[in-house]
Design an enzyme around this catalytic site. Sequence first.
Site, PDB file in Angstrom:
ATOM      1  CG  HIS A  20       1.586   6.391  -3.818  1.00 49.20           C
ATOM      2  ND1 HIS A  20       2.538   6.881  -2.969  1.00 49.20           N
ATOM      3  CD2 HIS A  20       2.261   5.786  -4.829  1.00 49.20           C
ATOM      4  CE1 HIS A  20       3.741   6.592  -3.431  1.00 49.20           C
ATOM      5  NE2 HIS A  20       3.600   5.923  -4.569  1.00 49.20           N
ATOM      6  CE1 TYR A  49       1.400   9.072  -6.058  1.00 50.06           C
ATOM      7  CE2 TYR A  49      -0.180  10.733  -6.765  1.00 50.06           C
ATOM      8  CZ  TYR A  49       0.589  10.160  -5.771  1.00 50.06           C
ATOM      9  OH  TYR A  49       0.545  10.672  -4.504  1.00 50.06           O
ATOM     10  CG  HIS A 125       4.365   5.839  -0.122  1.00 51.61           C
ATOM     11  ND1 HIS A 125       4.008   7.150  -0.204  1.00 51.61           N
ATOM     12  CD2 HIS A 125       5.732   5.829  -0.033  1.00 51.61           C
ATOM     13  CE1 HIS A 125       5.104   7.899  -0.185  1.00 51.61           C
ATOM     14  NE2 HIS A 125       6.146   7.123  -0.073  1.00 51.61           N
ATOM     15  CE  LYS A 134       5.480  10.496   2.642  1.00 53.52           C
ATOM     16  NZ  LYS A 134       4.771  11.469   1.880  1.00 53.52           N
ATOM     17  CB  CYS A 136       0.673   7.009   1.854  1.00 54.60           C
ATOM     18  SG  CYS A 136       0.498   6.805   0.090  1.00 54.60           S
TER      19      CYS A 136
HETATM   20 ZN   LIG Z   1       2.245   7.720  -1.070  1.00 52.99          ZN
END
Ligand SMILES: [Zn+2]
Length: 148
Positions: A20, A49, A125, A134, A136
């Site tokens: 991420h 995380y 991610h 996303k 990410c």
């Molecule tokens: Zn993420």
Amino acid sequence: MSKAYCFYQNYREVRLLVIHCSATRYDRDFPVEALRSSHRARGFADIGYHFYITRDGVLHRCRPVNRIGAHAAGWNDRSIGICYEGGLDERGRPADTRTYAQRCTLMDLLRQLRRDYPEARILGHYQLSSYIRKACPCFDARKEYETL
Ligand SMILES: [Zn+2]
């Protein structure tokens, strides 16, 4: 450490190493304390995380790997979440802003985790599912680490 001992210590099956970004601008500080308060504000007990890598390349251990994280809904039980500080350019657009120090630390960490969890795949991610809209972590982690 033997497998039996691991089971006794709540060993869990890890199939995914998920990368991420913090989705913060590369020219702004987002220290581990800020990450912690933002995750607590979202109702998590602590940082979601397992690892956080700041721009200086320092590895922050946020959760023990045998504990389930809170970083990718639907995949948390079988994954480890690794986040780097940054991911946005100076205008707030998604960008791979990893510093040299962050790349080195991330590589070392992934090598170690691949030794501990040889079955685990490394993904960004957004690569978990096509339904995830996303950017990410703002780079192709699957491709970058496919030979690791
Ligand atoms: Zn993420």
